[in-house]
Design a protein around this motif. Structure first.
Motif, mmCIF file in Angstrom:
data_model
loop_
_atom_site.group_PDB
_atom_site.id
_atom_site.type_symbol
_atom_site.label_atom_id
_atom_site.label_comp_id
_atom_site.label_asym_id
_atom_site.label_seq_id
_atom_site.Cartn_x
_atom_site.Cartn_y
_atom_site.Cartn_z
ATOM 1 N N ASP A 6 0.721 -1.146 0.032
ATOM 2 C CA ASP A 6 0.067 -0.067 0.013
ATOM 3 C C ASP A 6 1.006 1.186 -0.058
ATOM 4 O O ASP A 6 1.622 1.411 1.014
ATOM 5 C CB ASP A 6 -0.827 -0.101 1.087
ATOM 6 C CG ASP A 6 -1.578 1.354 1.607
ATOM 7 O OD1 ASP A 6 -1.816 1.993 0.484
ATOM 8 O OD2 ASP A 6 -2.027 1.483 2.824
ATOM 9 N N ASN A 47 -0.081 -4.475 -5.651
ATOM 10 C CA ASN A 47 -0.132 -2.957 -5.422
ATOM 11 C C ASN A 47 -1.511 -2.860 -5.012
ATOM 12 O O ASN A 47 -2.607 -2.875 -5.747
ATOM 13 C CB ASN A 47 0.221 -1.956 -6.600
ATOM 14 C CG ASN A 47 0.141 -0.592 -6.184
ATOM 15 O OD1 ASN A 47 -0.487 -0.233 -5.164
ATOM 16 N ND2 ASN A 47 0.705 0.179 -6.774
ATOM 17 N N CYS A 48 -1.612 -2.471 -3.712
ATOM 18 C CA CYS A 48 -3.003 -2.321 -2.969
ATOM 19 C C CYS A 48 -3.547 -0.664 -3.145
ATOM 20 O O CYS A 48 -4.325 -0.659 -2.524
ATOM 21 C CB CYS A 48 -3.102 -2.810 -1.684
ATOM 22 S SG CYS A 48 -2.872 -4.664 -1.701
ATOM 23 N N THR A 49 -2.803 -0.004 -3.701
ATOM 24 C CA THR A 49 -3.179 1.509 -3.622
ATOM 25 C C THR A 49 -4.096 1.890 -4.671
ATOM 26 O O THR A 49 -4.148 1.553 -5.924
ATOM 27 C CB THR A 49 -2.210 2.327 -4.034
ATOM 28 O OG1 THR A 49 -0.894 1.872 -3.160
ATOM 29 C CG2 THR A 49 -2.127 3.618 -3.670
ATOM 30 N N ARG A 63 -8.127 -0.105 -0.298
ATOM 31 C CA ARG A 63 -6.763 -0.727 0.112
ATOM 32 C C ARG A 63 -6.890 -2.186 0.658
ATOM 33 O O ARG A 63 -6.339 -3.149 0.365
ATOM 34 C CB ARG A 63 -5.750 0.046 0.978
ATOM 35 C CG ARG A 63 -5.698 1.501 0.439
ATOM 36 C CD ARG A 63 -4.996 2.476 1.324
ATOM 37 N NE ARG A 63 -5.036 3.684 0.570
ATOM 38 C CZ ARG A 63 -4.197 4.557 0.102
ATOM 39 N NH1 ARG A 63 -3.080 3.873 -0.197
ATOM 40 N NH2 ARG A 63 -4.329 5.730 -0.534
ATOM 41 N N SER A 77 2.037 -1.269 4.485
ATOM 42 C CA SER A 77 1.538 -0.081 4.240
ATOM 43 C C SER A 77 2.670 1.006 4.434
ATOM 44 O O SER A 77 3.284 0.906 5.718
ATOM 45 C CB SER A 77 0.117 0.364 5.043
ATOM 46 O OG SER A 77 -0.282 1.500 4.822
ATOM 47 N N VAL A 128 -5.967 -0.034 8.236
ATOM 48 C CA VAL A 128 -5.235 -1.039 7.311
ATOM 49 C C VAL A 128 -4.868 -2.035 8.141
ATOM 50 O O VAL A 128 -4.751 -3.041 7.671
ATOM 51 C CB VAL A 128 -4.165 -0.648 6.629
ATOM 52 C CG1 VAL A 128 -4.648 0.577 5.204
ATOM 53 C CG2 VAL A 128 -3.181 0.103 7.075
#
Length: 179
Positions: A6, A47-49, A63, A77, A128
């Protein structure tokens, strides 16, 4: 191992702190290098963004949902602190015992670069960390408004420290591949 990364903030209206450098910029630099280093070491990276969000809460939700849907083994993160231009150093937040193991290993590698050790910290109120199905850590690499930290900061070295800490804390069932 399958990592979720993230790039903290970086999704208006969820934008990071400003200081000597913008948090969003240094996160992108470190996150991009870290992603490549983990892939080179043989790990999968997601990629969790999010690309867009309607609010900060929506950004955080996306996210976590991406990490949960992709069933990553660990969510990382990446963040940079800012406070009063005087505070400095690095800290890592965790919520689970597995997360604590990663937090300790990552912080030790960052501190070896010369940053002040602000400790690992249990936090059960960070979105998160609280809402992922897997262990997660939130890394405050250093302070982007601290001249001391920004003199020490190098994106390549920070990414190396994060990678080395993550790999050192991995269970043996996920061996690193030496390039």
């Amino acid at each position: 191992m399958k990592f979720g990364i993230d790039f903290g903030h970086n999704c208006p209206p969820d934008t990071g702190a400003s200081g000597i450098q913008l948090e969003d910029d240094v996160i992108k630099a470190v996150g991009t290098i870290l992603t490549q280093k983990l892939r080179t070491a043989g790990h999968e990276v997601v990629n969790c963004t999010p690309r867009s969000a309607t609010s900060v809460t929506n950004s955080l939700h996306q996210r976590v949902e991406k990490a949960n849907q992709e069933n990553v083994d660990l969510l990382i993160s990446i963040h940079f602190n800012a406070f009063n231009s005087e505070a400095h150093g690095s800290e890592v937040y965790y919520i689970s015992e597995k997360g604590k193991r990663y937090a300790e290993a990552v912080l030790n590698k960052i501190v070896a670069l010369g940053f002040r050790n602000r400790g690992i910290k249990y936090r059960d109120n960070l979105y998160v960390l609280k809402h992922t199905k897997m262990p997660a850590i939130l890394i405050e690499c250093c302070f982007c408004d601290s001249s001391d930290d920004m003199r020490l900061f190098d994106a390549q070295k920070m990414a190396d420290a994060l990678k080395d800490g993550l790999i050192a804390a991995m269970p043996s069932k996920f061996p690193a591949i030496t390039p």
